[in-house]
Design a protein around this motif. Sequence first.
Motif, short mmCIF file in Angstrom:
data_model
loop_
_atom_site.label_atom_id
_atom_site.label_comp_id
_atom_site.label_asym_id
_atom_site.label_seq_id
_atom_site.Cartn_x
_atom_site.Cartn_y
_atom_site.Cartn_z
N GLN A 22 19.40 10.10 -0.98
CA GLN A 22 20.21 11.25 -0.56
C GLN A 22 20.23 11.39 0.96
N GLU A 23 19.26 10.77 1.64
CA GLU A 23 19.18 10.89 3.10
C GLU A 23 19.98 9.81 3.82
N CYS A 24 20.58 8.90 3.07
CA CYS A 24 21.35 7.82 3.68
C CYS A 24 22.57 8.37 4.42
N PRO A 25 23.15 7.60 5.33
CA PRO A 25 24.34 8.05 6.05
C PRO A 25 25.48 8.40 5.10
N GLU A 26 26.41 9.18 5.57
CA GLU A 26 27.56 9.56 4.75
C GLU A 26 28.22 8.31 4.16
N PRO A 27 28.48 8.32 2.84
CA PRO A 27 29.03 7.13 2.19
C PRO A 27 30.54 7.01 2.35
#
Length: 207
Positions: free
Chosen positions: A16-21
């Motif tokens: 959930q903390e990954c960059p905007e998809p």
Amino acid sequence: MIIKTAEFVKSSGKWQECPEPNIPEYAFIGRSNVGKSSLINAMMNHKDLAKTSGTPGKTQLINHFLVNESWYLTDLPGYGYAKVSKVQRKDFEKLITNYILNRRNLVNLFVLVDVRHNPQKIDLEFIQWCGESGIPFSIVFTKADKLKPNVVVKNVEDYKAELHKTWEDLPELYITSAEKKEGGDLILDFIEKTNDFLTLNSINFDE
């Protein structure tokens, strides 16, 4: 594909903390010490982009890199660490599976396999899981420079024969050497063509 820019974006302990998809994403994964970081660095023409280590399990977070300001290359933690606790191993597995199953802009997963070894149970199980989960993936054989060419061919054929026991059609296969910078260009060609297709068909990951 010509690599003009490749820069580290962030490390994430949760998917959930990954960059905007919002742009195409291509992830690399494999057993620890399979040569993942070395291959990424060779492909990006960058000596220290992905951190290499002789210590298995060095990559413990999801690492994102922005390439040519248009797509993400993602360096995932390895699976099947032998030198970590069962609790840590489960945490890694949860992180990996949640990312793979939930990351909506993940276009393709490159599963790295050391071509020097016979088909390993843990690799075969992971590949089987990808298939059963409907994950688009390719198989990347690493460290081809460590063997004579005819041995590489034999080992790849052995692997294909093992996979054909449960797979009718096999995914794309790549043979690479980070040391000699071989094979990475074919992976980049695949990514470039896929990105062109996504653009042509106006694929929007935000939807």
